[in-house]
Design a protein around this motif. Structure first.
Motif, PDB file in Angstrom:
ATOM      1  N   THR A 279       3.079  -4.904 -11.272  1.00 38.34           N
ATOM      2  CA  THR A 279       3.872  -5.684 -12.224  1.00 38.34           C
ATOM      3  C   THR A 279       4.100  -4.803 -13.443  1.00 38.34           C
ATOM      4  O   THR A 279       3.478  -3.741 -13.584  1.00 38.34           O
ATOM      5  CB  THR A 279       3.160  -6.973 -12.653  1.00 38.34           C
ATOM      6  OG1 THR A 279       1.902  -6.618 -13.250  1.00 38.34           O
ATOM      7  CG2 THR A 279       2.920  -7.913 -11.478  1.00 38.34           C
TER       8      THR A 279
ATOM      9  N   ARG B 236       2.424   1.066  -4.465  1.00 34.91           N
ATOM     10  CA  ARG B 236       3.708   1.139  -5.158  1.00 34.91           C
ATOM     11  C   ARG B 236       3.603   1.238  -6.687  1.00 34.91           C
ATOM     12  O   ARG B 236       4.634   1.394  -7.351  1.00 34.91           O
ATOM     13  CB  ARG B 236       4.567  -0.053  -4.745  1.00 34.91           C
ATOM     14  CG  ARG B 236       5.087   0.050  -3.302  1.00 34.91           C
ATOM     15  CD  ARG B 236       5.898  -1.178  -2.993  1.00 34.91           C
ATOM     16  NE  ARG B 236       6.547  -1.163  -1.694  1.00 34.91           N
ATOM     17  CZ  ARG B 236       5.993  -1.643  -0.575  1.00 34.91           C
ATOM     18  NH1 ARG B 236       4.774  -2.154  -0.608  1.00 34.91           N
ATOM     19  NH2 ARG B 236       6.667  -1.615   0.545  1.00 34.91           N
TER      20      ARG B 236
ATOM     21  N   VAL C  64      14.606   1.274  -0.578  1.00 35.94           N
ATOM     22  CA  VAL C  64      13.744   0.114  -0.307  1.00 35.94           C
ATOM     23  C   VAL C  64      14.309  -0.805   0.774  1.00 35.94           C
ATOM     24  O   VAL C  64      13.548  -1.490   1.461  1.00 35.94           O
ATOM     25  CB  VAL C  64      13.443  -0.708  -1.593  1.00 35.94           C
ATOM     26  CG1 VAL C  64      12.590   0.084  -2.552  1.00 35.94           C
ATOM     27  CG2 VAL C  64      14.706  -1.197  -2.274  1.00 35.94           C
TER      28      VAL C  64
ATOM     29  N   GLN D 197       3.507 -12.158 -10.611  1.00 31.12           N
ATOM     30  CA  GLN D 197       3.997 -11.649  -9.315  1.00 31.12           C
ATOM     31  C   GLN D 197       3.796 -12.767  -8.293  1.00 31.12           C
ATOM     32  O   GLN D 197       2.703 -12.933  -7.750  1.00 31.12           O
ATOM     33  CB  GLN D 197       3.191 -10.393  -8.933  1.00 31.12           C
ATOM     34  CG  GLN D 197       3.961  -9.281  -8.229  1.00 31.12           C
ATOM     35  CD  GLN D 197       4.457  -9.614  -6.804  1.00 31.12           C
ATOM     36  OE1 GLN D 197       4.331 -10.726  -6.317  1.00 31.12           O
ATOM     37  NE2 GLN D 197       5.037  -8.629  -6.159  1.00 31.12           N
TER      38      GLN D 197
ATOM     39  N   PHE E  18       8.404  -7.819 -11.717  1.00 34.01           N
ATOM     40  CA  PHE E  18       7.737  -7.334 -10.519  1.00 34.01           C
ATOM     41  C   PHE E  18       8.808  -6.676  -9.662  1.00 34.01           C
ATOM     42  O   PHE E  18       9.959  -6.581 -10.068  1.00 34.01           O
ATOM     43  CB  PHE E  18       7.001  -8.456  -9.783  1.00 34.01           C
ATOM     44  CG  PHE E  18       7.874  -9.575  -9.290  1.00 34.01           C
ATOM     45  CD1 PHE E  18       8.294 -10.599 -10.138  1.00 34.01           C
ATOM     46  CD2 PHE E  18       8.308  -9.591  -7.979  1.00 34.01           C
ATOM     47  CE1 PHE E  18       9.103 -11.621  -9.677  1.00 34.01           C
ATOM     48  CE2 PHE E  18       9.118 -10.623  -7.498  1.00 34.01           C
ATOM     49  CZ  PHE E  18       9.520 -11.635  -8.348  1.00 34.01           C
ATOM     50  N   GLU E  19       8.452  -6.198  -8.479  1.00 27.31           N
ATOM     51  CA  GLU E  19       9.302  -5.410  -7.580  1.00 27.31           C
ATOM     52  C   GLU E  19       9.430  -3.981  -8.132  1.00 27.31           C
ATOM     53  O   GLU E  19      10.144  -3.733  -9.122  1.00 27.31           O
ATOM     54  CB  GLU E  19      10.685  -6.024  -7.355  1.00 27.31           C
ATOM     55  CG  GLU E  19      10.674  -7.196  -6.379  1.00 27.31           C
ATOM     56  CD  GLU E  19      10.224  -6.806  -4.951  1.00 27.31           C
ATOM     57  OE1 GLU E  19      10.415  -5.649  -4.546  1.00 27.31           O
ATOM     58  OE2 GLU E  19       9.670  -7.690  -4.264  1.00 27.31           O
ATOM     59  N   SER E  20       8.799  -3.070  -7.433  1.00 27.05           N
ATOM     60  CA  SER E  20       8.758  -1.684  -7.914  1.00 27.05           C
ATOM     61  C   SER E  20      10.156  -1.093  -8.132  1.00 27.05           C
ATOM     62  O   SER E  20      10.387  -0.378  -9.107  1.00 27.05           O
ATOM     63  CB  SER E  20       7.948  -0.817  -6.954  1.00 27.05           C
ATOM     64  OG  SER E  20       8.495  -0.855  -5.657  1.00 27.05           O
TER      65      SER E  20
ATOM     66  N   ALA F 257      12.949  -2.656  -8.909  1.00 25.00           N
ATOM     67  CA  ALA F 257      13.558  -3.244 -10.109  1.00 25.00           C
ATOM     68  C   ALA F 257      12.909  -2.653 -11.369  1.00 25.00           C
ATOM     69  O   ALA F 257      13.584  -2.415 -12.376  1.00 25.00           O
ATOM     70  CB  ALA F 257      13.393  -4.762 -10.086  1.00 25.00           C
TER      71      ALA F 257
END
Ligand code: GTB
Length: 216
Positions: A61, A20, A105, A54, A70-72, A74
């Motif tokens: 990150t 990701r 997602v 993360q 973190f979270e691709s 976001a």
């Protein structure tokens, strides 16, 4: 402000660009932002320094000054909200585009990831084939719905946007499964995404890391 993202030191996909970090790289390339990459080993992913960035011990990150994310999805949204070119300006159109990013997602990705997890964690079970065909049925339902929505459009929600970065990358994870090919407009959509110069730059950057790792 310097941007630093994290990626696998040694990606299990050996440079296929399926991890990701690829979607974050692609977004950064689309808006022309330079970035550094910190490579993280599997061991270091679970150590306190990385867990502070993360909490689930994963990549990617994103660090930019005092901001750590973190979270691709976001991260791609953050990039798209702060730099022109990846989201419509009109508020309702922007809200609709963000809806589609969540759909990538939250609705499309889960059964696709399930398929992969089943393959490597349950592939030796006697009931694996049955489980796989159940997962594939769920995936086909989603692909058929997405295909109907895309119809003959080039991109999912008007002009190319962060929506397409997220959705194309999610769909790429089906490469080799033989499912995407059943929906020619989706297969062409993915190829259209992959043909973008920014995609190619992002892909080549992660491939260079895999090539260097293989040479070690
Ligand atoms: N929801 C999070 C996000 O979107 O950022 C999920 C992040 C995530 O799953 N990261 C994975 C990870 O760090 C890498 S991308 N895994 C290590 C761990 O959990 O210990 C998933 C991935 C991994 C490998 C391949 N591959 O080899 O093809 C493809 C995708």
């Amino acid at each position: 402000m310097t941007i630093t993202i994290t990626a696998f030191q040694s990606s299990p996909d050996r440079g296929r660009g399926l991890a990701r970090d690829m979607r974050v790289r692609w977004a950064l390339e689309e808006v022309g932002l330079p970035y550094n990459v910190r490579l993280v080993s599997f061991k270091a992913l679970k150590e306190p320094a990385h867990l502070a960035l993360q909490p689930f011990g994963q990549i990617p990150t994103y660090e930019e000054g005092d901001l750590a994310m973190f979270e691709s999805g976001a991260i791609v949204l953050h990039i798209a909200q702060r730099h022109p070119g990846l989201l419509p300006n009109e508020p309702d159109a922007r809200a609709r585009a963000i809806t589609w990013m969540f759909a990538a997602v939250g609705t499309m990705e889960p059964p696709i990831v399930d398929r992969e997890i089943a393959k490597y964690s349950e592939g030796d079970k006697p009931w694996y084939d049955e489980r796989l065909s159940m997962i594939d049925k769920r995936i086909r339902t989603r692909l058929a719905q997405l295909s109907a929505h895309l119809s003959d459009a080039d991109w999912l929600d008007g002009a190319f946007s962060a929506v397409d970065i997220m959705m194309v990358h999610v769909l790429r994870r089906l490469e080799g499964a033989g499912l995407l090919e059943e929906y020619p407009n989706l297969a062409a959509y993915v190829e259209r995404g992959k043909a973008r110069p920014a995609y190619k730059r992002a892909f080549d950057a992660q491939l260079a890391i895999a090539i260097a790792a293989a040479a070690h």
